[in-house]
Scaffold this active site. Structure first.
Site, PDB file in Angstrom:
ATOM      1  N   ASP A  97      -5.001 -17.211  26.499  1.00  0.00           N
ATOM      2  CA  ASP A  97      -4.316 -16.600  27.632  1.00  0.00           C
ATOM      3  C   ASP A  97      -3.568 -15.347  27.196  1.00  0.00           C
ATOM      4  O   ASP A  97      -3.198 -15.193  26.029  1.00  0.00           O
ATOM      5  CB  ASP A  97      -3.312 -17.581  28.246  1.00  0.00           C
ATOM      6  CG  ASP A  97      -3.979 -18.710  29.017  1.00  0.00           C
ATOM      7  OD1 ASP A  97      -5.187 -18.596  29.304  1.00  0.00           O
ATOM      8  OD2 ASP A  97      -3.292 -19.698  29.321  1.00  0.00           O
ATOM      9  N   LEU A  98      -3.297 -14.487  28.164  1.00  0.00           N
ATOM     10  CA  LEU A  98      -2.584 -13.234  27.921  1.00  0.00           C
ATOM     11  C   LEU A  98      -1.326 -13.439  27.081  1.00  0.00           C
ATOM     12  O   LEU A  98      -1.096 -12.738  26.093  1.00  0.00           O
ATOM     13  CB  LEU A  98      -2.216 -12.596  29.265  1.00  0.00           C
ATOM     14  CG  LEU A  98      -1.295 -11.373  29.224  1.00  0.00           C
ATOM     15  CD1 LEU A  98      -2.029 -10.170  28.647  1.00  0.00           C
ATOM     16  CD2 LEU A  98      -0.761 -11.058  30.619  1.00  0.00           C
TER      17      LEU A  98
END
Length: 224
Positions: free
Chosen positions: A68-69
């Site tokens: 994820d970011l």
């Protein structure tokens, strides 16, 4: 009638560098910084990503998994198609062993345990997913408490996901009543603002070497 989902999200600019932990002719092991997309988005403003940066130096680089970011830590990058196929198969067969370190809101009571709660996409709250016992896909996460902290009241845990659902660790943390600090999607405004980043780091990765078959254990120290 199917609703059209429009993603207007634009990732903030990430000034941190990717650190290469290991390089061979077949694959890379890297440390992804928090705040960098794994793969470029459809929005042209989301061009910067792990993949975009790496192909400038390694034109054949391809991702076999994503983080994820906001998640930092170890990622495995294939450098040719046969290696990509081999590693992708290992992820598909769940023979890749992964551990993460995270800091959760509040004190987790049990020293260890397993979270077993199916996860499904939430069509009304894109890009969120949700726990859903009726329509969700199986999702299991083992956890071990590493430390209970006082300021803020929180718990450092090691997570071992047995499945790989989108946002699994964040959703399972929320499900047990202890959201990950810094998480903008699964928690409260208070837990979101309790940290200046998502407190989730991919710490270890074990897989079979795609050419020799030898078991590899890679590690990337947690920065928090």
């Amino acid at each position: 009638m199917t609703a059209t989902i429009i993603d207007n999200f634009v990732a903030p600019e990430c000034f941190q560098k990717i650190h290469i932990l290991f390089k061979s002719t077949d694959f890379l092991l890297i440390n992804k910084p928090s705040g960098l997309l794994s793969l470029s988005g459809k929005n042209p403003l989301n061009k910067d990503s792990v993949h975009f940066r790496l192909v400038q130096v390694f034109p054949t680089a391809s991702l076999v998994h994503r983080l994820d970011l906001g998640t930092s830590g170890i990622m495995l990058i294939a450098l040719n198609k046969p290696v990509n196929a081999n590693l992708a198969k290992q992820f598909q067969l769940r023979s890749v062993f992964k551990t993460y370190v995270s800091v959760l809101a509040g004190h987790v009571v049990d020293d260890s345990g397993q979270i077993n709660m199916p996860i499904a996409k939430d069509p009304l709250l894109f890009p969120r997913s949700k726990t859903c016992g009726e329509h969700g896909k199986q999702a299991q996460t083992n956890y071990q408490v590493l430390e209970r902290l006082q300021s803020p009241l929180s718990t450092r845990v090691r997570y071992e996901p047995l499945t790989g659902r989108t946002h699994q660790l964040r959703i399972h943390s929320q499900h047990i009543g202890h959201p990950i600090l810094g998480c903008d999607l699964y928690g409260t405004q208070q837990t979101h603002k309790a940290a200046n980043r998502l407190m989730l780091h991919a710490e270890k990765l074990q897989f079979d070497h795609p050419v020799t078959g030898k078991r590899i254990m890679a590690e990337c120290a947690c920065p928090f």
